[in-house]
Design a protein around this motif. Structure first.
Motif, PDB file in Angstrom:
ATOM      1  N   TYR A 101       0.819  -1.211   0.000  1.00 34.36           N
ATOM      2  CA  TYR A 101       0.000   0.000   0.000  1.00 34.36           C
ATOM      3  C   TYR A 101       0.855   1.265   0.000  1.00 34.36           C
ATOM      4  O   TYR A 101       0.536   2.251  -0.661  1.00 34.36           O
ATOM      5  CB  TYR A 101      -0.947   0.006   1.206  1.00 34.36           C
ATOM      6  CG  TYR A 101      -2.207  -0.789   0.985  1.00 34.36           C
ATOM      7  CD1 TYR A 101      -3.104  -0.440  -0.010  1.00 34.36           C
ATOM      8  CD2 TYR A 101      -2.508  -1.894   1.776  1.00 34.36           C
ATOM      9  CE1 TYR A 101      -4.263  -1.176  -0.215  1.00 34.36           C
ATOM     10  CE2 TYR A 101      -3.663  -2.629   1.579  1.00 34.36           C
ATOM     11  CZ  TYR A 101      -4.542  -2.261   0.582  1.00 34.36           C
ATOM     12  OH  TYR A 101      -5.691  -2.982   0.377  1.00 34.36           O
ATOM     13  N   ASN A 102       1.958   1.238   0.741  1.00 35.23           N
ATOM     14  CA  ASN A 102       2.873   2.381   0.695  1.00 35.23           C
ATOM     15  C   ASN A 102       3.459   2.565  -0.698  1.00 35.23           C
ATOM     16  O   ASN A 102       3.581   3.695  -1.196  1.00 35.23           O
ATOM     17  CB  ASN A 102       4.009   2.195   1.707  1.00 35.23           C
ATOM     18  CG  ASN A 102       3.718   2.831   3.049  1.00 35.23           C
ATOM     19  OD1 ASN A 102       3.490   4.040   3.142  1.00 35.23           O
ATOM     20  ND2 ASN A 102       3.709   2.029   4.099  1.00 35.23           N
ATOM     21  N   GLN A 126       3.077   7.878   7.498  1.00 39.33           N
ATOM     22  CA  GLN A 126       3.014   7.623   6.058  1.00 39.33           C
ATOM     23  C   GLN A 126       3.384   8.873   5.273  1.00 39.33           C
ATOM     24  O   GLN A 126       4.095   8.802   4.268  1.00 39.33           O
ATOM     25  CB  GLN A 126       1.609   7.153   5.677  1.00 39.33           C
ATOM     26  CG  GLN A 126       1.540   6.357   4.374  1.00 39.33           C
ATOM     27  CD  GLN A 126       1.606   7.235   3.124  1.00 39.33           C
ATOM     28  OE1 GLN A 126       1.106   8.352   3.130  1.00 39.33           O
ATOM     29  NE2 GLN A 126       2.207   6.720   2.064  1.00 39.33           N
ATOM     30  N   VAL A 169      -3.027   2.737   4.407  1.00 36.52           N
ATOM     31  CA  VAL A 169      -1.756   2.560   5.116  1.00 36.52           C
ATOM     32  C   VAL A 169      -1.918   2.920   6.591  1.00 36.52           C
ATOM     33  O   VAL A 169      -1.468   2.186   7.485  1.00 36.52           O
ATOM     34  CB  VAL A 169      -0.654   3.436   4.481  1.00 36.52           C
ATOM     35  CG1 VAL A 169       0.608   3.402   5.339  1.00 36.52           C
ATOM     36  CG2 VAL A 169      -0.333   2.952   3.076  1.00 36.52           C
ATOM     37  N   HIS A 226      -3.645   6.386   1.190  1.00 32.74           N
ATOM     38  CA  HIS A 226      -3.086   6.935   2.429  1.00 32.74           C
ATOM     39  C   HIS A 226      -3.882   6.429   3.634  1.00 32.74           C
ATOM     40  O   HIS A 226      -3.309   6.008   4.646  1.00 32.74           O
ATOM     41  CB  HIS A 226      -3.125   8.462   2.386  1.00 32.74           C
ATOM     42  CG  HIS A 226      -2.686   9.116   3.666  1.00 32.74           C
ATOM     43  ND1 HIS A 226      -1.370   9.363   3.965  1.00 32.74           N
ATOM     44  CD2 HIS A 226      -3.399   9.547   4.738  1.00 32.74           C
ATOM     45  CE1 HIS A 226      -1.280   9.930   5.156  1.00 32.74           C
ATOM     46  NE2 HIS A 226      -2.509  10.051   5.647  1.00 32.74           N
ATOM     47  N   GLN A 249       0.805   4.047  -2.992  1.00 41.36           N
ATOM     48  CA  GLN A 249       0.528   5.444  -2.671  1.00 41.36           C
ATOM     49  C   GLN A 249       1.686   6.355  -3.080  1.00 41.36           C
ATOM     50  O   GLN A 249       1.493   7.365  -3.759  1.00 41.36           O
ATOM     51  CB  GLN A 249       0.264   5.564  -1.164  1.00 41.36           C
ATOM     52  CG  GLN A 249      -0.591   6.758  -0.768  1.00 41.36           C
ATOM     53  CD  GLN A 249       0.231   7.988  -0.397  1.00 41.36           C
ATOM     54  OE1 GLN A 249       1.448   7.962  -0.396  1.00 41.36           O
ATOM     55  NE2 GLN A 249      -0.460   9.071  -0.094  1.00 41.36           N
ATOM     56  N   ILE A 250       2.887   5.991  -2.693  1.00 39.04           N
ATOM     57  CA  ILE A 250       4.041   6.844  -2.983  1.00 39.04           C
ATOM     58  C   ILE A 250       4.355   6.833  -4.477  1.00 39.04           C
ATOM     59  O   ILE A 250       4.740   7.856  -5.054  1.00 39.04           O
ATOM     60  CB  ILE A 250       5.260   6.393  -2.155  1.00 39.04           C
ATOM     61  CG1 ILE A 250       4.930   6.535  -0.655  1.00 39.04           C
ATOM     62  CG2 ILE A 250       6.488   7.205  -2.507  1.00 39.04           C
ATOM     63  CD1 ILE A 250       5.975   5.925   0.269  1.00 39.04           C
ATOM     64  N   ALA A 276       6.506   9.163   2.709  1.00 40.00           N
ATOM     65  CA  ALA A 276       6.301   9.590   1.320  1.00 40.00           C
ATOM     66  C   ALA A 276       7.199  10.764   0.977  1.00 40.00           C
ATOM     67  O   ALA A 276       7.833  10.799  -0.092  1.00 40.00           O
ATOM     68  CB  ALA A 276       4.833   9.958   1.107  1.00 40.00           C
TER      69      ALA A 276
END
Length: 500
Positions: free
Chosen positions: A115-116, A353, A320, A317, A119-120, A357
């Motif tokens: 998930y990170n 998070q 996470v 986000h 997202q990133i 990021a």
């Protein structure tokens, strides 16, 4: 001094209850968060176009329908389990309850990485798209990472507030996304140069050389659909809300993607769609919007493309932050992460998070200084590398969760049917395991590499490392903190001993 255990969702707003202990989300809100993670405009403009260009076949619309059907089969077992397991760390809790605590924590760490990464990675596309649009319209050359850091700050503010605030923002963005794609679809059908046909939905269009690419790239378009269960602790009547939201989201985005992929094919003509996609890339729909509806509409479409990325970033986000909250609450991460703030938000997970990021984006910005890739650097590195890593992790987890569903109901059939507790999960496990293998077989292609480099193996290796770390943490807890080990996957904060 011992502290009594608390059941998830019970307690003060500054305790272990997400949403301040108040059920705020109904079916529409969860559906919006799921669809936002899938980023419909981004998928149609970028994913569908790229799928045509890379696969070289016209069966993308049928491929989208096939994938949607596969996800509906998966959802049968997934939502059956969601009725009995209420936990913000959905994959974590499901795997722990079905396959054991060690497997659960391993799955949670894989989910955190995946998930990170999703997202990133999306920040790379957002930075490029925003910088390019501003440069084209104003002549100002502003570095991509500046736009990203501003966006990270905005999402950080939303992340520490109640989730229903994010739902309102996302609702507007998703509605606008659908509107611009539907305008494109209708204009495409109205000007179809080769006429309207069933091309794209015929079996021969899909079952050809390139089908593996269609399925691998197509499944990424649905990533985020599984996130409905993450909001079970903040949902009204979760036993009904989460299943309905999950099914609704899969059906809506599946039909929408298939229809839009078909409209894109009609727009250029079945004989030309692959060439058009290869020539124009993600700009294809904006070029055609400009030709058919004028520059203003095309510009609005590009702005909404950027906002669709923002909606996806918000959704991932929150995912996470809730995984960090679930792990912190059960002491598999620092305990402070497992407490909600006075607004009922997992604030520390959200802040963490955002900081991660920002650090990754700054690192890529420094590494990309003077790169020969030019303006496309954040797309060809940050976006491509991390979103593919995230997709691989989530696909693999869905295969494992399907097996976990079988394990969970094997001990207690409860109110389930043979279809939802055994047949559907078994089919889903084979389906997602196959897609995972196809993803690895096409890994170089997905990363845009002509031949393997150390990066080819490092990226999937991160998922293996995450799983090993998770197992090690669980084993350590079993021997040194048995009270915490026993709480894994339960959603209950373990009692603390004096030595803790």
């Amino acid at each position: 001094m011992a502290i009594a255990s608390q059941q998830a969702g019970v307690g003060s707003p500054s305790g272990t209850a997400l949403g301040g202990g108040v059920a705020r989300l109904g079916v529409p809100g969860i559906v919006l968060m799921i669809i936002a993670a899938s980023a419909p405009l981004t998928v149609v403009a970028g994913g569908v176009t790229t799928n045509y260009a890379v696969s070289g076949i016209t069966g993308v619309p049928l491929g989208m329908l096939l994938l949607a059907c596969g996800l509906l089969v998966y959802a049968a077992g997934y939502v059956a389990m969601s009725r009995h397991v209420r936990n913000a760390g959905a994959f974590y809790a499901y795997i722990a309850r079905g396959l054991g605590p060690e497997a659960g924590v391993a799955g949670a760490w894989v989910a955190l990485v995946a998930y990170n990464a999703m997202q990133i990675g999306i920040y790379g596309m957002l930075g490029f798209a925003t910088s390019s649009f501003v440069a084209a319209k104003t002549g100002l050359e502003i570095p991509w990472w500046i736009f990203v850091l501003v966006t990270i700050a905005l999402i950080a503010v939303l992340g520490v507030n109640r989730v229903d605030l994010s739902v309102k923002v996302v609702g507007v963005l998703v509605a606008l996304e659908f509107l611009v794609v539907l305008v494109y679809d209708l204009l495409a059908l109205a000007t179809a140069p080769e006429g309207i046909s069933a091309a794209g939905f015929l079996p021969g269009d899909l079952f050809a050389t390139g089908i593996g690419v269609v399925l691998v790239m197509g499944i990424a378009a649905f990533m985020g659909f599984e996130s409905g269960a993450i909001y079970t602790e903040e949902a009204r009547d979760p036993a009904r809300t989460v299943p309905r939201a999950t099914y609704t989201a899969v059906i809506v985005i599946g039909l929408f993607y298939a229809f839009s992929a078909w409209a894109m094919q009609m727009s250029s003509g079945p004989s030309e769609v692959v060439a058009s996609a290869q020539a124009n890339g993600p700009d294809l729909i904006f070029v055609e919007l400009g030709e058919r509806a004028g520059t203003l509409i095309a510009d609005i479409g590009q702005v909404l493309f950027i906002s669709s990325l923002l909606a996806a970033l918000i959704s991932f986000h929150h995912a996470v932050a809730r995984y960090a909250f679930a792990l912190g609450r059960e002491h598999m991460l620092p305990r402070a992460l497992g407490r909600a703030n006075r607004r009922g938000a997992p604030a520390l997970g959200s802040i963490g998070q955002s900081l991660l990021a920002a650090a990754v984006v700054v690192g890529f910005a420094i590494a990309g200084t003077g790169s020969e890739l030019g303006p496309l650097y954040p797309v060809l590195t940050l976006f491509t590398w991390l979103t593919n890593l995230g997709a691989l992790g989530l696909i693999t987890l869905m295969a494992v969760v399907s097996i976990a569903v079988i394990g969970f109901f094997r001990r207690d059939r409860r109110d389930t049917t043979t279809w939802s507790r055994l047949v559907a999960p078994a089919i889903a496990a084979v389906f997602f395991a196959t897609v995972s293998v196809l993803t690895l077989m096409n890994w170089n292609l997905l990363l845009g590499q002509e031949e393997s480099t150390p990066l080819t193996f490092v990226l999937p290796g991160l998922l293996v490392i995450a799983a090993v770390v998770g197992v090690a943490i669980a084993i350590h807890a079993r021997h040194r903190r048995p009270h915490a080990f026993e709480s894994i996957g339960t959603g209950v904060m373990p009692a603390l001993r004096a030595e803790d």
